[in-house]
Design an enzyme around this catalytic site. Sequence first.
Site, PDB file in Angstrom:
ATOM      1  N   LYS A 207      28.867  37.877  45.258  1.00  0.00           N
ATOM      2  CA  LYS A 207      30.022  36.262  45.182  1.00  0.00           C
ATOM      3  C   LYS A 207      30.499  35.942  46.515  1.00  0.00           C
ATOM      4  O   LYS A 207      30.941  36.581  47.284  1.00  0.00           O
ATOM      5  CB  LYS A 207      30.587  36.592  44.036  1.00  0.00           C
ATOM      6  N   ARG A 241      27.605  43.817  36.106  1.00  0.00           N
ATOM      7  CA  ARG A 241      26.435  42.925  36.185  1.00  0.00           C
ATOM      8  C   ARG A 241      26.060  42.862  37.668  1.00  0.00           C
ATOM      9  O   ARG A 241      26.890  42.291  38.622  1.00  0.00           O
ATOM     10  CB  ARG A 241      26.715  41.569  35.522  1.00  0.00           C
TER      11      ARG A 241
HETATM   12  N1  HH2 Z   1      27.534  35.462  36.990  1.00  0.00           N
HETATM   13  C1  HH2 Z   1      26.505  34.548  37.386  1.00  0.00           C
HETATM   14  C2  HH2 Z   1      25.614  34.338  36.210  1.00  0.00           C
HETATM   15  N2  HH2 Z   1      25.719  34.806  34.959  1.00  0.00           N
HETATM   16  N3  HH2 Z   1      27.186  36.244  33.479  1.00  0.00           N
HETATM   17  C3  HH2 Z   1      28.206  36.959  33.378  1.00  0.00           C
HETATM   18  N4  HH2 Z   1      28.424  37.514  31.975  1.00  0.00           N
HETATM   19  N5  HH2 Z   1      29.098  37.450  34.225  1.00  0.00           N
HETATM   20  C4  HH2 Z   1      29.070  36.758  35.473  1.00  0.00           C
HETATM   21  O1  HH2 Z   1      29.862  36.828  36.330  1.00  0.00           O
HETATM   22  C5  HH2 Z   1      27.800  36.006  35.636  1.00  0.00           C
HETATM   23  C6  HH2 Z   1      26.986  35.657  34.814  1.00  0.00           C
HETATM   24  C7  HH2 Z   1      26.292  34.226  38.708  1.00  0.00           C
HETATM   25  O2  HH2 Z   1      25.303  34.814  39.425  1.00  0.00           O
HETATM   26  P1  HH2 Z   1      23.880  35.040  39.489  1.00  0.00           P
HETATM   27  O3  HH2 Z   1      22.967  34.978  38.171  1.00  0.00           O
HETATM   28  O4  HH2 Z   1      23.504  35.882  40.582  1.00  0.00           O
HETATM   29  O5  HH2 Z   1      23.663  33.382  40.206  1.00  0.00           O
HETATM   30  P2  HH2 Z   1      23.337  32.101  39.557  1.00  0.00           P
HETATM   31  O6  HH2 Z   1      24.210  31.643  38.535  1.00  0.00           O
HETATM   32  O7  HH2 Z   1      23.123  31.221  40.811  1.00  0.00           O
HETATM   33  O8  HH2 Z   1      21.773  32.208  39.317  1.00  0.00           O
END
Ligand code: HH2
Length: 268
Positions: A207, A241
């Site tokens: 992040k 995660r």
């Molecule tokens: N962060 C993201 C997505 N889902 N779920 C939980 N429970 N906690 C988090 O911190 C979280 C989440 C964002 O990360 P990512 O999936 O890598 O990116 P994107 O939302 O751009 O797909």
Amino acid sequence: MAQIMGIVNVTPNSFSDGGRFLDPARAIEHGRALAAEGADILDVGGESTRPGAEAVPAEEERERVLGVVEGLAGGGVPISIDTSKANVAAAAIDSGATIVNDVTACSDPEMAPLCAERGVELILMHMLGTPRTMQADPTYDDVVADVGAFLVERAERASAAGVAADRIMVDPGIGFGKTVTHNLELLARLGELAELGYPIVVGASRKSFIGKLSGREVSDRLGGSVAAAVAGAANGAEVVRVHDVAATRDALMVATAIDGREWREDVE
Ligand code: HH2
């Protein structure tokens, strides 16, 4: 040792791996690779929540994720579905998901009743505003107290809708309407959130606060991400995660072994 949730993003626009796994076969292959690296849970998502991202219509989100959930379910690793839409969650549960990961903490009124009826686990995450607006000057009185109060309120609401309390997990939502200082405060004081009585999930992987601290681009945040996962686990997270399962697992194993002065069979 904390459990490792491996991220499987089936999106064209996720902030760190957008477009890499939009093809279902590649996403399944990626999920299997993460499982082989030691993921305890695979989190499949079809809608990016990066700052500024637009919502995806339910039909499109379902099409992205269902084949991937189906392809990964039954492989020995539980599947969570990262969605805020109850109808996407319902279809994913039909395809084999046993955990719902909702970054809007049940903003869809159908979500908690669905999870109650289907007996699945539910992750409730804190976000300030929406992905379109969340990074516009986020402010809190005390970020840990404010996030904690929100999570308890949503957890109690989910319980009232019939979700068993021992099936609810909470997540402070690192990067979702938070400054660098807010994220650091939340990670440092995760123990206060753990005292709320629900297992803590935390996702800091790649992040932007890690980029700001380290001066690294998103493709080069492995070291910072691993440090954040280890610190999160040390401070009370039961699930981390992450995108990079193998490195996180190694680091957690070593940190856990040092903490307990034990190794191998005894650390897990
Ligand atoms: N962060 C993201 C997505 N889902 N779920 C939980 N429970 N906690 C988090 O911190 C979280 C989440 C964002 O990360 P990512 O999936 O890598 O990116 P994107 O939302 O751009 O797909």
